[in-house]
Design a protein around this motif. Structure first.
Motif, PDB file in Angstrom:
ATOM      1  N   THR A 144       0.840  -1.202   0.000  1.00  0.00           N
ATOM      2  CA  THR A 144       0.000   0.000   0.000  1.00  0.00           C
ATOM      3  C   THR A 144       0.872   1.248   0.000  1.00  0.00           C
ATOM      4  O   THR A 144       0.600   2.209  -0.739  1.00  0.00           O
ATOM      5  CB  THR A 144      -0.933  -0.001   1.219  1.00  0.00           C
ATOM      6  OG1 THR A 144      -1.738  -1.176   1.186  1.00  0.00           O
ATOM      7  CG2 THR A 144      -1.821   1.225   1.232  1.00  0.00           C
ATOM      8  N   ALA A 150       2.338   1.686  -3.405  1.00  0.00           N
ATOM      9  CA  ALA A 150       1.318   2.131  -4.350  1.00  0.00           C
ATOM     10  C   ALA A 150       1.050   3.620  -4.202  1.00  0.00           C
ATOM     11  O   ALA A 150       0.940   4.344  -5.193  1.00  0.00           O
ATOM     12  CB  ALA A 150       0.028   1.332  -4.151  1.00  0.00           C
ATOM     13  N   VAL A 164      -1.727  -2.194  -5.840  1.00  0.00           N
ATOM     14  CA  VAL A 164      -2.989  -2.184  -5.091  1.00  0.00           C
ATOM     15  C   VAL A 164      -3.587  -3.593  -5.056  1.00  0.00           C
ATOM     16  O   VAL A 164      -4.087  -4.032  -4.013  1.00  0.00           O
ATOM     17  CB  VAL A 164      -3.977  -1.167  -5.700  1.00  0.00           C
ATOM     18  CG1 VAL A 164      -5.365  -1.326  -5.117  1.00  0.00           C
ATOM     19  CG2 VAL A 164      -3.465   0.247  -5.501  1.00  0.00           C
ATOM     20  N   THR A 208      -4.215  -5.799  -1.685  1.00  0.00           N
ATOM     21  CA  THR A 208      -5.539  -6.344  -1.371  1.00  0.00           C
ATOM     22  C   THR A 208      -5.473  -7.840  -1.112  1.00  0.00           C
ATOM     23  O   THR A 208      -6.076  -8.340  -0.147  1.00  0.00           O
ATOM     24  CB  THR A 208      -6.510  -6.056  -2.524  1.00  0.00           C
ATOM     25  OG1 THR A 208      -6.548  -4.645  -2.755  1.00  0.00           O
ATOM     26  CG2 THR A 208      -7.899  -6.561  -2.226  1.00  0.00           C
TER      27      THR A 208
END
Length: 66
Positions: A20, A23, A40, A44
């Motif tokens: 994260t 990103a 991303v 996830t």
């Protein structure tokens, strides 16, 4: 060597935070591109796996108490 699901879950969560962060940095520097979406997606998947592993740890712990 066997690792507990809790340890594996925490490792996945740390990786999710790391992806994260990368990103966010990538979007700030270059905008939304393929690599940003890939980071991303990886974040996830890691968060989902981490939550699943932590949940599994608590289910196993609960069943061992019975």
């Amino acid at each position: 060597m066997r690792r507990s699901p809790l340890f594996s879950g925490l490792i996945y969560m740390i990786l999710g935070v790391l992806f994260t962060y990368f990103a966010i940095q990538n979007v700030n520097n270059q905008g939304w591109g393929f690599f940003s979406y890939l980071l991303v997606l990886l974040a996830t998947l890691d968060f989902g796996s981490g939550l699943r592993m932590v949940n599994l740890h608590f289910k196993i712990k609960k069943n061992l108490k019975k």
